[in-house]
Design an enzyme around this catalytic site. Structure first.
Site, PDB file in Angstrom:
ATOM      1  N   HIS A  77       0.881  -1.164  -0.004  1.00 36.93           N
ATOM      2  CA  HIS A  77      -0.028  -0.066  -0.020  1.00 36.93           C
ATOM      3  C   HIS A  77       0.736   1.172   0.050  1.00 36.93           C
ATOM      4  O   HIS A  77       2.067   1.213   0.670  1.00 36.93           O
ATOM      5  CB  HIS A  77      -1.035   0.022   1.120  1.00 36.93           C
ATOM      6  CG  HIS A  77      -0.604   0.100   2.337  1.00 36.93           C
ATOM      7  ND1 HIS A  77      -0.307   1.477   3.033  1.00 36.93           N
ATOM      8  CD2 HIS A  77      -0.107  -0.727   3.643  1.00 36.93           C
ATOM      9  CE1 HIS A  77       0.047   1.186   4.205  1.00 36.93           C
ATOM     10  NE2 HIS A  77       0.089  -0.053   4.725  1.00 36.93           N
ATOM     11  N   ASP A 192       5.751   2.519   6.825  1.00 35.58           N
ATOM     12  CA  ASP A 192       4.267   1.982   6.662  1.00 35.58           C
ATOM     13  C   ASP A 192       3.693   2.686   5.767  1.00 35.58           C
ATOM     14  O   ASP A 192       2.983   3.551   6.009  1.00 35.58           O
ATOM     15  CB  ASP A 192       3.763   1.702   7.916  1.00 35.58           C
ATOM     16  CG  ASP A 192       2.411   1.020   8.097  1.00 35.58           C
ATOM     17  OD1 ASP A 192       2.253   0.541   7.054  1.00 35.58           O
ATOM     18  OD2 ASP A 192       1.828   1.408   9.037  1.00 35.58           O
ATOM     19  N   GLU A 224      -5.126   1.943   2.544  1.00 35.70           N
ATOM     20  CA  GLU A 224      -5.119   0.617   3.332  1.00 35.70           C
ATOM     21  C   GLU A 224      -5.104   0.874   4.772  1.00 35.70           C
ATOM     22  O   GLU A 224      -5.756   0.276   5.709  1.00 35.70           O
ATOM     23  CB  GLU A 224      -3.715  -0.045   3.170  1.00 35.70           C
ATOM     24  CG  GLU A 224      -3.597  -1.288   3.802  1.00 35.70           C
ATOM     25  CD  GLU A 224      -2.966  -1.126   5.296  1.00 35.70           C
ATOM     26  OE1 GLU A 224      -2.865  -2.176   6.115  1.00 35.70           O
ATOM     27  OE2 GLU A 224      -2.798   0.175   6.029  1.00 35.70           O
ATOM     28  N   GLU A 225      -4.834   2.176   5.306  1.00 37.87           N
ATOM     29  CA  GLU A 225      -4.771   2.401   6.393  1.00 37.87           C
ATOM     30  C   GLU A 225      -6.318   2.974   7.083  1.00 37.87           C
ATOM     31  O   GLU A 225      -6.421   3.061   8.436  1.00 37.87           O
ATOM     32  CB  GLU A 225      -3.836   3.948   6.933  1.00 37.87           C
ATOM     33  CG  GLU A 225      -2.326   3.464   6.732  1.00 37.87           C
ATOM     34  CD  GLU A 225      -1.655   2.601   7.667  1.00 37.87           C
ATOM     35  OE1 GLU A 225      -2.625   2.081   8.527  1.00 37.87           O
ATOM     36  OE2 GLU A 225      -0.541   2.146   7.298  1.00 37.87           O
ATOM     37  N   ASP A 247       4.129  -5.616   3.686  1.00 35.25           N
ATOM     38  CA  ASP A 247       3.556  -4.541   4.633  1.00 35.25           C
ATOM     39  C   ASP A 247       4.688  -4.679   5.557  1.00 35.25           C
ATOM     40  O   ASP A 247       5.518  -5.480   5.899  1.00 35.25           O
ATOM     41  CB  ASP A 247       2.272  -4.748   4.895  1.00 35.25           C
ATOM     42  CG  ASP A 247       1.686  -3.507   5.537  1.00 35.25           C
ATOM     43  OD1 ASP A 247       2.136  -2.436   5.933  1.00 35.25           O
ATOM     44  OD2 ASP A 247       0.479  -3.331   5.445  1.00 35.25           O
ATOM     45  N   HIS A 332       3.794   4.231  12.668  1.00 37.77           N
ATOM     46  CA  HIS A 332       2.806   5.142  13.020  1.00 37.77           C
ATOM     47  C   HIS A 332       3.433   6.435  13.823  1.00 37.77           C
ATOM     48  O   HIS A 332       2.816   6.749  15.040  1.00 37.77           O
ATOM     49  CB  HIS A 332       1.790   4.495  13.675  1.00 37.77           C
ATOM     50  CG  HIS A 332       0.768   3.834  12.708  1.00 37.77           C
ATOM     51  ND1 HIS A 332      -0.403   3.502  12.602  1.00 37.77           N
ATOM     52  CD2 HIS A 332       1.315   3.048  11.697  1.00 37.77           C
ATOM     53  CE1 HIS A 332      -1.156   3.097  11.658  1.00 37.77           C
ATOM     54  NE2 HIS A 332      -0.053   2.534  10.995  1.00 37.77           N
TER      55      HIS A 332
END
Length: 370
Positions: A77, A192, A224-225, A247, A332
């Site tokens: 992603h 990410d 995706e998130e 991922d 994140h």
């Protein structure tokens, strides 16, 4: 030179740092991936027979295979977490609406980029209070997201309006790309999942001037998130026989963790996460291929969190699917850390899998469930 220092300076393998920096530093939160999709296209187009998009914006680079060859989807992603402008107060401070999962503790005093409808970028900072005279109960409490704001360095709401900033504009973490003291370690924002997208891109790039039985689809998925959305629409468009999602996963090799998933091991094979259970036939096939190629690997199981595999494996009558992970520290947040070996070994494994996959391999995998 001291041998320890010499060893420290030797980076593991040959990594295209220009591509990784281009991927990581491009802004593209969920729902705002257009610029990142174009970057992806720039790096894969000459290695593909055709490039297309689904209607959500996922980019699909395709390399033709044999008439009876399986269709293999490699998905990473291309969105990152960030925020939208929720509101603008009279003094010009911006309130935040999260896009993806955030722990507010990591945000105070961090820079961000606000992008307007016209594409103009402005730098701001998440405001924080000085600790002087702060009561312990306040100092020790993690602030709630609703209490955070972005300071643009303006004096009023009218100044924000003149800049062209409005409710709904994207707010993206702002960071730099760093090769660290040991050059095997790379630090940047958005690993990410720009690192997974880079793996998917390198698979098709690595097959240049080669013929494969399999039809190869290198896919940069969107959103995706916020719910694995682009993976679903891209997979519906492709209708793959086999899918490998690439991922990041949470590295647990730092103080206070359990050291189950470490940086620098090699390939990380995901047994399951909260969104899917891996196809064991494909998982074991990749494990055996690692053994044959002399690639180190580790396994992971996640009780929380999902990957694009969660939607891909449910498309049409089901897709043979597995996730391969890149361990990453501090995901994140504004900065994550990865290891070159994990990236290169994953590219090596998946490129060789794509090179060897054919109708017989597909039938063997299908029969595993029958």
């Amino acid at each position: 030179m001291d041998k320890k220092v010499e060893k420290l300076e030797e980076a593991y393998g040959d990594v295209n740092l220009s591509m990784l920096a281009d991927f990581a530093l491009t802004n593209g939160i969920s729902g705002h991936e257009r610029e990142m999709a174009q970057v992806y296209k720039n790096w894969v187009e000459e290695f593909s027979d055709d490039v297309s998009f689904d209607n959500l914006g996922s980019i699909i680079a395709h390399k033709e295979g044999a008439a009876n060859g399986p269709k293999i989807m490699f998905a990473g992603h291309i969105d990152e977490i960030g925020f939208l402008v929720k509101s603008i107060d009279d003094n010009g401070f911006l309130r935040l609406h999260p896009v993806g999962g955030w722990w507010p503790h990591v945000l105070l005093s961090q820079p961000v980029t606000i992008t307007t409808r016209s594409g103009q970028d402005y730098v701001g900072v998440v405001g924080s209070k000085a600790p002087h005279g702060m009561a312990p109960a306040v100092r020790n409490k993690v602030m709630e997201l609703k209490d955070l704001y972005v300071d643009l360095g303006v004096a009023s709401k009218d100044e924000v309006r003149i800049l062209g900033i409005q409710v709904g504009d994207a707010i993206t973490p702002k960071a730099d790309f760093h090769v660290m003291a040991n050059p095997n370690y790379l630090m940047s924002k958005a690993w990410d999942n720009r690192i997974g997208a880079a793996v998917a891109a390198e698979v098709i790039r690595g097959l240049k001037n080669e013929s494969t039985d399999a039809h190869i689809y290198s896919v940069g998925t969107v959103q995706e998130e916020v719910g694995l959305r682009g993976a679903k629409t891209a997979a519906q468009k492709i209708n793959p026989d086999i899918a490998v999602t690439i991922d990041t996963t949470i590295a647990t090799d730092t103080p206070g963790e359990t050291n189950n998933v470490k940086l620098g091991v090699g390939v990380t094979l995901e047994v399951m996460d909260a969104s899917y259970i891996s196809h064991k036939g494909l998982l074991y096939h990749l494990q055996d291929l690692c053994d044959e190629l002399g690639i180190d690997y580790q396994f992971e199981l996640l009780s929380a969190g999902g990957t694009d595999s969660g939607e891909i494996h449910k498309v049409h009558d089901g897709v043979i699917t597995v996730t391969v992970s890149i361990p990453t520290r501090y995901i994140h947040s504004h900065y994550g850390i990865i290891h070159r070996k994990d990236y290169l070994d994953t590219v090596k494994l998946l490129t060789e899998f794509a090179r060897r996959a054919n109708a017989e391999v597909l039938e063997e995998l299908r029969n595993y469930k029958r």
